[in-house]
Design a protein around this motif. Structure first.
Motif, short mmCIF file in Angstrom:
data_model
loop_
_atom_site.label_atom_id
_atom_site.label_comp_id
_atom_site.label_asym_id
_atom_site.label_seq_id
_atom_site.Cartn_x
_atom_site.Cartn_y
_atom_site.Cartn_z
N CYS A 79 -4.55 -6.87 -17.32
CA CYS A 79 -3.20 -6.31 -17.52
C CYS A 79 -3.00 -5.64 -19.06
CB CYS A 79 -1.91 -7.21 -17.24
SG CYS A 79 -2.12 -8.89 -18.09
N GLY A 202 5.01 -14.06 -17.15
CA GLY A 202 5.30 -13.23 -15.91
C GLY A 202 6.12 -13.54 -15.08
N GLU A 218 2.56 -18.09 -16.91
CA GLU A 218 1.62 -17.18 -16.64
C GLU A 218 1.59 -15.83 -17.79
OE1 GLU A 218 2.87 -16.04 -12.68
OE2 GLU A 218 2.58 -17.72 -11.97
N HIS A 220 1.30 -12.34 -19.18
CA HIS A 220 1.09 -11.13 -18.79
C HIS A 220 1.46 -10.03 -19.79
CE1 HIS A 220 1.29 -7.85 -15.85
NE2 HIS A 220 2.47 -7.71 -15.72
N VAL A 222 2.95 -6.46 -20.94
CA VAL A 222 3.71 -4.98 -20.40
C VAL A 222 3.88 -4.19 -21.62
CG1 VAL A 222 4.87 -6.66 -18.47
CG2 VAL A 222 5.82 -6.14 -20.77
N ASP A 238 4.75 -1.72 -16.29
CA ASP A 238 4.14 -2.84 -15.98
C ASP A 238 2.94 -2.67 -15.27
OD1 ASP A 238 3.51 -5.23 -14.98
OD2 ASP A 238 5.49 -6.02 -14.43
N SER A 257 11.67 -14.18 -21.74
CA SER A 257 10.12 -14.23 -21.07
C SER A 257 9.16 -13.92 -22.34
CB SER A 257 9.94 -12.90 -20.11
OG SER A 257 9.99 -11.64 -20.64
#
Length: 280
Positions: A79, A202, A218, A220, A222, A238, A257
């Motif tokens: 990602c 995530g 998790e 992640h 973006v 995303d 987050s």
């Protein structure tokens, strides 16, 4: 006071623009000013707007969003590479020069940390600023050692990650040790002239209000490409949601987050308008 440490070039976000205030927030500010003036204080609404980092000006056009094509990740670990790919395409790098396959060739591990993304951008001659609360792998952290997300590769990753941080100044990478506040992150995108790669949990990014995420952290990545003042949200691309060109995530939810233990408050700011040199 917040402790900040600069490694390498002088950071590129000295002057922060201001954030547009909503009508309800403006009404509340005016009420506070009126109460203070009744108490005899020499205070004015315009001065308080400036002091608190607000502006009445309308938001700029979403040029950064339009300049950034959406790209999907190809595996459960790339990602961050997809975010770098989108940023490079927005800066004018030819698509054939920054495919996910090409980006993978420039890595030595498929356990990707934010510092890896900084060096990837630097390999294309791209200037960026990396802000983090942890200058290293944090291998001594007991919570990290217990995390399923980190524990499987932490021992192998630690030496490589620490080495990259040590080489950052030599490679001309700008790293600042501190956490951007929610307002500072918003203001960094206010002029619509830069992108931001952000490490989030995530599970929490799209969690329903009042329902805490389940399971282990998790990590992640973006890509933030602008603001949506109407909904008080960030416009994001995303790589895990290939069906969406751009999503809008509530500012409070994004902040929650990216503040979860394990993210290290990692943000990479990438100014638009630069012409990267491609080094092979």
């Amino acid at each position: 006071a917040q402790r900040c440490m600069l490694v390498g070039r002088t950071h590129m976000s000295e002057a922060r623009p201001t954030r547009q205030i909503s009508k309800p927030q403006l009404r509340e500010l005016k009420k506070r000013v009126a109460m203070l003036r009744k108490k005899g204080l020499d205070i004015w609404t315009d001065d308080e707007l400036e002091r608190e980092g607000w502006t009445l000006a309308p938001p700029p056009a979403a040029a950064a969003d339009m300049a950034t094509p959406a790209k999907a990740q190809a595996a459960n670990w790339d990602c961050g590479l997809a975010c770098v790919q989108m940023a490079l395409l927005a800066l004018g790098v030819e698509a054939a020069e920054c495919t996910l396959i090409e980006l993978r060739k420039r890595l030595t591990s498929n356990s990707v940390w934010t510092i890896d993304l900084v060096f990837l951008l630097a390999s294309y001659g791209c200037q960026c600023e990396y802000l983090t609360s942890e200058l290293g792998a944090g291998a001594e952290s007991t919570s990290r050692a217990r995390s399923d997300f980190y524990s499987g590769s932490l021992a192998d990753d630690a030496t490589r990650v620490e080495s990259l941080f040590a080489r950052a100044a030599q490679e001309g990478a700008a790293i600042r040790q501190c956490k951007l506040s929610a307002n500072e992150l918003w203001n960094s995108l206010r002029d619509d002239d830069q992108l931001a790669i952000v490490l989030v949990d995530g599970r929490a990014l799209y969690a329903r209000a009042g329902r805490p995420p389940r399971g282990d952290f998790e990590g992640h990545y973006v890509l933030l490409v602008g603001l949506d003042d109407v909904t008080d949200g960030f416009r994001i691309k995303d790589p895990a949601r290939a069906c969406e060109t751009t999503a809008v995530v509530d500012a409070a939810r994004l902040d929650a987050s990216r503040s979860v233990e394990g993210t290290d408050d990692d943000v990479i700011l990438i100014p638009l308008g630069q012409a990267p040199l491609i080094y092979r």
